[in-house]
Design an enzyme around this catalytic site. Structure first.
Site, PDB file in Angstrom:
ATOM      1  N   LYS A  47       0.853  -1.191   0.000  1.00  0.00           N
ATOM      2  CA  LYS A  47       0.000   0.000   0.000  1.00  0.00           C
ATOM      3  C   LYS A  47       0.888   1.239   0.000  1.00  0.00           C
ATOM      4  O   LYS A  47       1.755   1.403   0.865  1.00  0.00           O
ATOM      5  CB  LYS A  47      -0.878  -0.044   1.248  1.00  0.00           C
ATOM      6  CG  LYS A  47      -2.183   0.687   1.134  1.00  0.00           C
ATOM      7  CD  LYS A  47      -3.038   0.346   2.351  1.00  0.00           C
ATOM      8  CE  LYS A  47      -4.339   1.076   2.353  1.00  0.00           C
ATOM      9  NZ  LYS A  47      -5.039   0.897   3.640  1.00  0.00           N
TER      10      LYS A  47
HETATM   11  C1  E4P Z   1      -8.378   1.866   3.667  1.00  0.00           C
HETATM   12  O1  E4P Z   1      -7.530   1.201   3.151  1.00  0.00           O
HETATM   13  C2  E4P Z   1      -8.195   2.697   4.837  1.00  0.00           C
HETATM   14  O2  E4P Z   1      -7.360   1.976   5.711  1.00  0.00           O
HETATM   15  C3  E4P Z   1      -9.463   2.943   5.595  1.00  0.00           C
HETATM   16  O3  E4P Z   1     -10.593   2.520   4.871  1.00  0.00           O
HETATM   17  C4  E4P Z   1      -9.596   4.317   6.152  1.00  0.00           C
HETATM   18  O4  E4P Z   1     -10.822   4.420   6.842  1.00  0.00           O
HETATM   19  P1  E4P Z   1     -11.139   5.567   7.902  1.00  0.00           P
HETATM   20  O5  E4P Z   1     -11.374   6.834   7.157  1.00  0.00           O
HETATM   21  O6  E4P Z   1     -12.391   5.101   8.581  1.00  0.00           O
HETATM   22  O7  E4P Z   1      -9.947   5.659   8.807  1.00  0.00           O
END
Ligand code: E4P
Length: 218
Positions: free
Chosen positions: A87
């Site tokens: 990522k």
């Molecule tokens: C996705 O890969 C992110 O880790 C995640 O969906 C972020 O979500 P949040 O805005 O609830 O922290």
């Protein structure tokens, strides 16, 4: 449509897996910190545990923000297991790193995407997944879901292979909307996935079926 669970909590991953509907896992540094996982060796070990629990893809995020650092970290992460996806944040160095990973056969998830323009860059760099953050856009009073519609349409226009992984999902209705929009993947907290179960008529109907059965058999 694939369902990923957005957590680094092993118990929640197991619960999602036990429903038989889990296709993968996404994590981020905040989610790892929430589980109290720190130090490179522990972090790599935790990713290995998660990768071992599911057949599908597991996103593991780099912490570096420079090209060389991202490449070195990404290679270590990708070496953990074949289902690890690296990522990478949507920044200039991140796009360079995405291109490098693509050229070197390492699969990626481009994260922190908040505009269609950024999603185009991710696709051009060959990202395996792009992660637009719906909930965080909604938090600013803009319409997060519109971004999913836009990216799905743009990718279809050009046949980009990058999968749209809708992230920052807060409600079961977000999941339904993503399905209508044609997102390839949704990643959600377990609680949000479980919101899909809820319907009062199911509860009322089941109660009546069982009551009628028990009248004669109870
Ligand atoms: C996705 O890969 C992110 O880790 C995640 O969906 C972020 O979500 P949040 O805005 O609830 O922290």
């Amino acid at each position: 449509m694939k369902f990923f669970v957005d957590t680094a909590n092993l118990e929640q991953i197991k619960q999602a897996f036990d429903y038989g509907i889990l296709d993968g896992v996404t994590t981020n540094p905040s989610l790892m910190a929430k589980e109290g996982i720190s130090g490179e060796a522990n972090i790599l070990e935790h990713y290995a545990k998660i990768a071992n629990m599911v057949d599908g893809d597991v996103s593991a995020e780099v912490i570096s923000t420079d090209f060389q650092g991202m490449i070195e970290e990404g290679q270590k992460l990708a070496a953990i297991a074949p289902n690890i996806v690296v990522k990478v944040p949507m920044i200039r160095e991140g796009v360079k790193a995405l291109s490098w990973f693509t050229a070197n056969g390492i699969r990626t998830n481009c994260t922190l995407v908040f505009s269609a323009g950024q999603a185009i860059l991710a696709a051009k760099a060959g990202a395996t997944y792009v992660s637009p953050f719906i909930g965080r856009i909604d938090d600013t009073t803009w319409a997060g879901m519109q971004l999913i519609y836009d990216i799905v349409e743009i990718y279809a226009n050009y046949g980009f292979a990058t999968e749209v992984l809708a992230a920052s999902i807060r409600t079961a209705n977000h999941i339904k909307e993503c399905a209508i929009a044609g997102a390839d993947v949704v990643t959600c907290p377990l609680k949000t996935i479980e919101g899909l179960f809820n319907h009062p008529l199911t509860d009322i109907g089941l109660e009546k079926f069982l009551a009628d059965y028990n009248k004669l058999n109870g």
